[in-house]
Design a protein around this motif. Structure first.
Motif, PDB file in Angstrom:
ATOM      1  N   LEU A  99       0.827  -1.198   0.000  1.00  7.23           N
ATOM      2  CA  LEU A  99       0.000   0.000   0.000  1.00  7.23           C
ATOM      3  C   LEU A  99       0.868   1.258   0.000  1.00  7.23           C
ATOM      4  O   LEU A  99       0.631   2.195  -0.770  1.00  7.23           O
ATOM      5  CB  LEU A  99      -0.936   0.000   1.212  1.00  7.23           C
ATOM      6  N   LYS A 100       1.884   1.259   0.833  1.00  4.44           N
ATOM      7  CA  LYS A 100       2.795   2.401   0.895  1.00  4.44           C
ATOM      8  C   LYS A 100       3.463   2.642  -0.447  1.00  4.44           C
ATOM      9  O   LYS A 100       3.536   3.758  -0.932  1.00  4.44           O
ATOM     10  CB  LYS A 100       3.854   2.171   1.977  1.00  4.44           C
ATOM     11  N   LYS A 101       3.916   1.557  -1.063  1.00  2.03           N
ATOM     12  CA  LYS A 101       4.579   1.677  -2.367  1.00  2.03           C
ATOM     13  C   LYS A 101       3.607   2.228  -3.416  1.00  2.03           C
ATOM     14  O   LYS A 101       3.962   3.105  -4.202  1.00  2.03           O
ATOM     15  CB  LYS A 101       5.118   0.302  -2.797  1.00  2.03           C
ATOM     16  N   ALA A 102       2.382   1.727  -3.425  1.00  2.43           N
ATOM     17  CA  ALA A 102       1.389   2.200  -4.388  1.00  2.43           C
ATOM     18  C   ALA A 102       1.080   3.680  -4.180  1.00  2.43           C
ATOM     19  O   ALA A 102       0.952   4.431  -5.150  1.00  2.43           O
ATOM     20  CB  ALA A 102       0.115   1.363  -4.276  1.00  2.43           C
ATOM     21  N   LEU A 103       0.946   4.085  -2.928  1.00  6.18           N
ATOM     22  CA  LEU A 103       0.662   5.500  -2.646  1.00  6.18           C
ATOM     23  C   LEU A 103       1.823   6.392  -3.050  1.00  6.18           C
ATOM     24  O   LEU A 103       1.624   7.496  -3.571  1.00  6.18           O
ATOM     25  CB  LEU A 103       0.338   5.679  -1.170  1.00  6.18           C
ATOM     26  N   GLU A 104       3.050   5.931  -2.822  1.00  5.25           N
ATOM     27  CA  GLU A 104       4.217   6.721  -3.216  1.00  5.25           C
ATOM     28  C   GLU A 104       4.332   6.819  -4.724  1.00  5.25           C
ATOM     29  O   GLU A 104       4.726   7.856  -5.247  1.00  5.25           O
ATOM     30  CB  GLU A 104       5.490   6.106  -2.619  1.00  5.25           C
ATOM     31  N   GLU A 105       3.965   5.748  -5.441  1.00  2.02           N
ATOM     32  CA  GLU A 105       4.005   5.794  -6.898  1.00  2.02           C
ATOM     33  C   GLU A 105       2.973   6.769  -7.436  1.00  2.02           C
ATOM     34  O   GLU A 105       3.206   7.461  -8.414  1.00  2.02           O
ATOM     35  CB  GLU A 105       3.776   4.387  -7.473  1.00  2.02           C
ATOM     36  N   ASP A 106       1.796   6.826  -6.785  1.00  5.54           N
ATOM     37  CA  ASP A 106       0.757   7.789  -7.193  1.00  5.54           C
ATOM     38  C   ASP A 106       1.242   9.223  -6.998  1.00  5.54           C
ATOM     39  O   ASP A 106       0.933  10.097  -7.796  1.00  5.54           O
ATOM     40  CB  ASP A 106      -0.531   7.567  -6.403  1.00  5.54           C
TER      41      ASP A 106
END
Length: 109
Positions: A99-106
């Motif tokens: 989730l953290k990785k996905a949010l940072e990519e966004d």
């Protein structure tokens, strides 16, 4: 012989020592001279860091003739992971990391 985790944590607390471990991860079996090429510090300072890493059993040495080769020993890091991370639910931690990785990519988009 299991590593003393206090010594391991102390060794890992320093960014230069973590950099040395990263360098050994990239290419194991390096001499002091080769390791010095990756850090902007004196040979004596690198030697002191390596001694602490050896005491924490994070680095093992092998003598080849007159050459002292340094090798990463991941066992103490695994012991830390088992003790401090292993007791938590790995799936939940993996989901949070994803989730953290996905949010940072966004945020980067």
């Amino acid at each position: 012989m299991s590593p003393d985790l206090d010594i391991v944590f102390k060794a890992l607390a320093d960014p230069s020592r973590r950099r040395l471990l990263d360098v050994l991860f990239e290419r194991n079996g390096q001499t002091l001279g080769e390791l010095c090429g990756h850090l902007e510090m004196t040979r004596q300072a690198v030697t002191k860091h390596l001694v602490l890493l050896e005491e924490a059993q994070l680095v093992a040495v092998v003598w080849r003739g007159r050459e002292k080769l340094h090798y990463l020993n991941p066992v103490p890091i695994h012991a830390i992971a088992e003790r401090w991370i292993g007791k938590f639910e790995r799936q939940r931690l993996a989901a949070l990391a994803d989730l953290k990785k996905a949010l940072e990519e966004d945020d980067d988009a």
